[in-house]
Structure formats: structure tokens, C-alpha cells
Design an enzyme around this catalytic site. Structure first.
Site, PDB file in Angstrom:
ATOM      1  N   TYR A  56      43.965  37.627  20.061  1.00  0.00           N
ATOM      2  CA  TYR A  56      45.062  38.601  20.118  1.00  0.00           C
ATOM      3  C   TYR A  56      46.224  38.158  19.246  1.00  0.00           C
ATOM      4  O   TYR A  56      46.486  36.972  19.122  1.00  0.00           O
ATOM      5  CB  TYR A  56      45.572  38.746  21.555  1.00  0.00           C
ATOM      6  CG  TYR A  56      44.627  39.423  22.506  1.00  0.00           C
ATOM      7  CD1 TYR A  56      43.467  40.077  22.088  1.00  0.00           C
ATOM      8  CD2 TYR A  56      44.874  39.400  23.877  1.00  0.00           C
ATOM      9  CE1 TYR A  56      42.613  40.678  22.994  1.00  0.00           C
ATOM     10  CE2 TYR A  56      44.021  40.001  24.782  1.00  0.00           C
ATOM     11  CZ  TYR A  56      42.893  40.633  24.338  1.00  0.00           C
ATOM     12  OH  TYR A  56      42.046  41.231  25.245  1.00  0.00           O
ATOM     13  N   SER A 236      41.683  48.708  29.958  1.00  0.00           N
ATOM     14  CA  SER A 236      41.797  50.059  29.382  1.00  0.00           C
ATOM     15  C   SER A 236      41.795  51.158  30.436  1.00  0.00           C
ATOM     16  O   SER A 236      41.101  52.179  30.285  1.00  0.00           O
ATOM     17  CB  SER A 236      40.686  50.318  28.352  1.00  0.00           C
ATOM     18  OG  SER A 236      40.897  49.566  27.196  1.00  0.00           O
ATOM     19  N   LEU A 238      43.965  53.323  30.924  1.00  0.00           N
ATOM     20  CA  LEU A 238      44.495  54.538  30.303  1.00  0.00           C
ATOM     21  C   LEU A 238      43.704  54.938  29.059  1.00  0.00           C
ATOM     22  O   LEU A 238      44.107  55.859  28.342  1.00  0.00           O
ATOM     23  CB  LEU A 238      45.973  54.355  29.937  1.00  0.00           C
ATOM     24  CG  LEU A 238      46.964  54.430  31.100  1.00  0.00           C
ATOM     25  CD1 LEU A 238      48.372  54.133  30.610  1.00  0.00           C
ATOM     26  CD2 LEU A 238      46.914  55.786  31.790  1.00  0.00           C
ATOM     27  N   PHE A 240      43.147  53.603  26.053  1.00  0.00           N
ATOM     28  CA  PHE A 240      43.920  53.522  24.804  1.00  0.00           C
ATOM     29  C   PHE A 240      44.950  54.642  24.703  1.00  0.00           C
ATOM     30  O   PHE A 240      45.212  55.158  23.630  1.00  0.00           O
ATOM     31  CB  PHE A 240      42.997  53.539  23.597  1.00  0.00           C
ATOM     32  CG  PHE A 240      42.383  52.211  23.263  1.00  0.00           C
ATOM     33  CD1 PHE A 240      42.121  51.859  21.949  1.00  0.00           C
ATOM     34  CD2 PHE A 240      42.067  51.291  24.254  1.00  0.00           C
ATOM     35  CE1 PHE A 240      41.551  50.633  21.635  1.00  0.00           C
ATOM     36  CE2 PHE A 240      41.508  50.070  23.950  1.00  0.00           C
ATOM     37  CZ  PHE A 240      41.246  49.737  22.630  1.00  0.00           C
ATOM     38  N   GLY A 241      45.524  55.025  25.829  1.00  0.00           N
ATOM     39  CA  GLY A 241      46.572  56.038  25.835  1.00  0.00           C
ATOM     40  C   GLY A 241      46.086  57.460  25.995  1.00  0.00           C
ATOM     41  O   GLY A 241      46.900  58.366  26.245  1.00  0.00           O
ATOM     42  N   LYS A 246      49.201  62.056  26.131  1.00  0.00           N
ATOM     43  CA  LYS A 246      50.134  62.224  25.009  1.00  0.00           C
ATOM     44  C   LYS A 246      49.483  62.794  23.754  1.00  0.00           C
ATOM     45  O   LYS A 246      50.163  63.413  22.926  1.00  0.00           O
ATOM     46  CB  LYS A 246      50.817  60.901  24.682  1.00  0.00           C
ATOM     47  CG  LYS A 246      49.915  59.810  24.113  1.00  0.00           C
ATOM     48  CD  LYS A 246      50.727  58.555  23.842  1.00  0.00           C
ATOM     49  CE  LYS A 246      49.881  57.429  23.259  1.00  0.00           C
ATOM     50  NZ  LYS A 246      50.704  56.218  22.998  1.00  0.00           N
TER      51      LYS A 246
END
Length: 348
Positions: A56, A236, A238, A240-241, A246
Site C-alpha cells: 500500500y 470493500s 462499499l 469501491f464506492g 455516488k
């Protein structure tokens, strides 16, 4: 007093909060000041469990490799070490990470030891609480692949040899507990069988993707891990959003998927968008945000030891951390399952 419960991890004495702070944005989307603010905020709310990895920040590149651990390490140096639970990972082969030990070509004794020593130095600590194999060395479907392909078999380090290498480091006091990530049932069975048979360290958890868009864990892995007493660290949640909703109204909304279009290929499959839309509509019909529905669902699962949430900013963390506490009642769970049967695992 923290609102978050602690849960046991596998057969170990380790007890972790039901929420873990992920750090893979640290050093890429998130600068050090904001990262430290997130760590402070999480700790103030009872979240003393954090997850990082030698590779990371992500998306992985040479310039930011190890940055997340280094940022965490400078924060960790100011804390009471025994009150923080630190998890990190050794990178595996076949991911084109040439800047990590020349590949790496294997998860063998030399690579594991070199990775641990590097992580200890960056984290500025004498020991790691939970050390994970980031992904298996052997051939198996992962990161969006959905079929096992036997013609892609290759030589790899035997699991027993990996456990023996980890055992040395546990014996030296550099690792407290060991674990896996992105594993499948066969791997869980082999790691636990060999540990029990040869008196080697037993894996206490597996870190796998789990969300409304990816419930593949619920069949074979859920049974295997329950019977073998291996906890799930769900990453994960969510997607990756996506599950924040959104991207529904604004496909170009700021986020990893728009900043790096080739990142997160598992979410490029055809049923992802309609599934997200259905879950968002369900959330709003119950007076919830899509984020509350997605995070509350994952935290509510009986097999999830801890849900890993990450944020690109402190402001985002202040939204997502409380959202994990969203209660899930029976009618809502039934409606979620109805959508799941319509759009089953669109992002495995």
C-alpha cells in the site's frame, strides 16, 4: 465508552473491534496529516484495529509502495503500542509488482522474512499483531476472476513451508498471529489441517471481499470458516464506492474508479449498475442512505469478525463510521435478499 463491540478472532486470544480502519489510501489519496487525523478519530471512537500492507498505497506503484505502513508507523510511535492491534500483509507473486523484492516470485521463507523485516521497520514496532498472506501463491480465481482454470497451474511454495516460515517469526516474537487473505475453502482447509497436524501456527482469519454486490463468501467459505474457527475480515463493504450511490447520478464523481479507470475491474460487470440502483432505492424507501444500508448490512452478518472501512479523508470517515451502526431489521434484510436473488453476486 465505545459503541462498537469486540469479537474474538478465530481460536486466538485476540479480540478485535467489529470495525477495522483500512489504510490503503494513505500516501496516495490521503496525505499524512489527514491519515493521522483519521487514526486519531478512529481510536477516539474505540477502533484500535487497523489494517495495512507492504504494497500500500493503492493502486500499487513503486513510488508509493510502503507509504501506508510508514505513515501508520509515525503515528504508532506516539501511541501505547500494546493498545493498538496492527494487521499487515506480505505481497504474493504474479501481480507485476517488480519493485517488491523483484517480483516477488514466491511466498517462501526468504520473501516472508524480508517482508516482515521491512514492515517492522516502516511501522516502527517490534511486532505485528496479525500477519496476513495478501493473496495465495497458487493458481486460484481472485480479484474479479470467477472461474478456476486448471490449465493455469504452476509451481508454488507448499502451504506447510509457508506455515513453517511464519512459525519461525512467531517464535522470535515478531508476529503474534497469522492469517490469510483472498482465500478459498480449499486453502482454509489446508492451512488449518497442516497447522493442526504439525503443530504450526493456526490462521485466525481470512480477509476477503464481502458486500451487497459480492456475497460469494456465504456458501462454501462461510461453512468452512465456521467449522474451522477462522474469522472473516470483510473488505470493500462499499464496493469501491459503488454502494454509496455516488456514481448513479454522476458517473464522473470523484473517487478511485474515476481517478484510475482500470482499477477495480470486478465492478465493471453488467449487473453492477442495476443492482446498485435497486439497493439505493431500497435504502431511501427506508429512510436510509445507500451507505448506511451497505455498511449496516455487512456489520450485521453473523460470520463477520470485523468490517474494514477505509476513507480518503477524515470527512468521509466521519460519515462512514457511524453508518456501520445502522440497525438491520427483519423486513429490511428480507428485501435485501430479494434484490440479491435478482442480481446475485454481480461483482464476485
Amino acid at each position: 465508552m465505545s459503541l462498537f463491540k469486540n469479537r474474538p478472532l478465530g481460536r486466538s486470544v485476540l479480540s478485535v473491534p467489529e470495525i477495522c480502519l483500512g489504510t490503503m489510501t494513505f500516501g496516495e489519496q490521503t496525505d499524512e496529516a489527514d491519515a493521522h487525523a483519521q487514526l486519531d478519530y478512529a481510536l477516539a471512537h474505540g477502533i484500535n484495529f487497523l489494517d495495512t500492507a507492504e504494497m500500500y498505497a493503492v493502486p500499487a506503484r513503486a513510488e508509493t509502495c510502503g507509504a501506508s505502513e510508514s505513515i501508520v508507523g509515525r503515528w504508532l510511535k506516539r501511541q501505547v503500542r500494546e493498545k493498538i492491534i496492527v494487521a499487515t500483509k506480505v505481497a504474493g507473486p504474479s501481480r507485476n509488482l517488480d519493485w517488491i523484492r523483484g517480483g516477488p516470485l514466491a511466498i517462501d521463507r526468504a520473501n516472508i522474512r524480508a517482508a516482515v523485516e521491512g514492515s517492522l521497520q516502516r511501522l516502527q514496532t517490534d511486532y505485528i499483531d496479525l500477519y496476513q498472506l495478501h493473496w495465495p501463491e497458487r493458481n486460484q480465481p481472485m480479484f474479479g476472476q470467477w472461474q478456476y482454470e486448471p490449465d493455469k497451474e504452476r509451481d508454488c511454495t507448499p502451504i506447510r513451508a509457508q506455515l513453517e516460515a511464519l512459525a519461525e517469526l512467531v517464535g522470535e516474537g515478531k508476529l503474534r498471529h497469522v492469517a490469510v487473505s483472498n482465500e478459498h475453502p480449499w486453502g482454509i482447509m489446508e492451512f488449518t489441517r497442516l497447522a493442526d497436524e504439525f503443530g504450526l501456527p493456526r490462521i485466525v482469519s481470512t480477509q476477503n471481499a464481502y458486500s451487497l454486490l459480492n456475497r460469494t463468501y456465504e456458501t462454501a467459505l462461510a461453512e468452512t470458516c465456521h467449522r474451522q474457527q477462522v474469522g472473516l475480515l470483510a473488505y470493500s463493504p462499499l464496493a469501491f464506492g459503488h454502494l454509496s450511490g455516488k456514481y448513479l447520478d454522476n458517473p464522473t464523481a470523484a473517487g478511485r474508479l474515476t481517478q484510475w479507470p482500470n482499477f477495480g475491474q470486478r465492478y465493471a460487470k453488467p449487473n453492477v449498475a442495476p443492482a446498485v440502483a435497486a439497493y439505493a432505492e431500497l435504502a431511501r424507501s427506508h429512510g436510509l442512505t445507500p451507505t448506511q444500508l451497505a455498511l449496516g448490512f455487512v456489520r450485521s452478518r453473523w460470520f463477520v469478525a470485523s468490517t474494514i472501512i477505509g476513507a480518503s479523508s477524515l470527512a468521509q470517515l466521519k460519515e462512514t463510521l457511524p453508518a456501520t451502526l445502522t440497525p438491520m431489521h427483519a423486513d429490511l434484510l428480507a428485501a435485501i435478499d430479494a434484490i440479491h436473488l435478482r442480481y446475485t453476486n454481480p461483482a464476485p
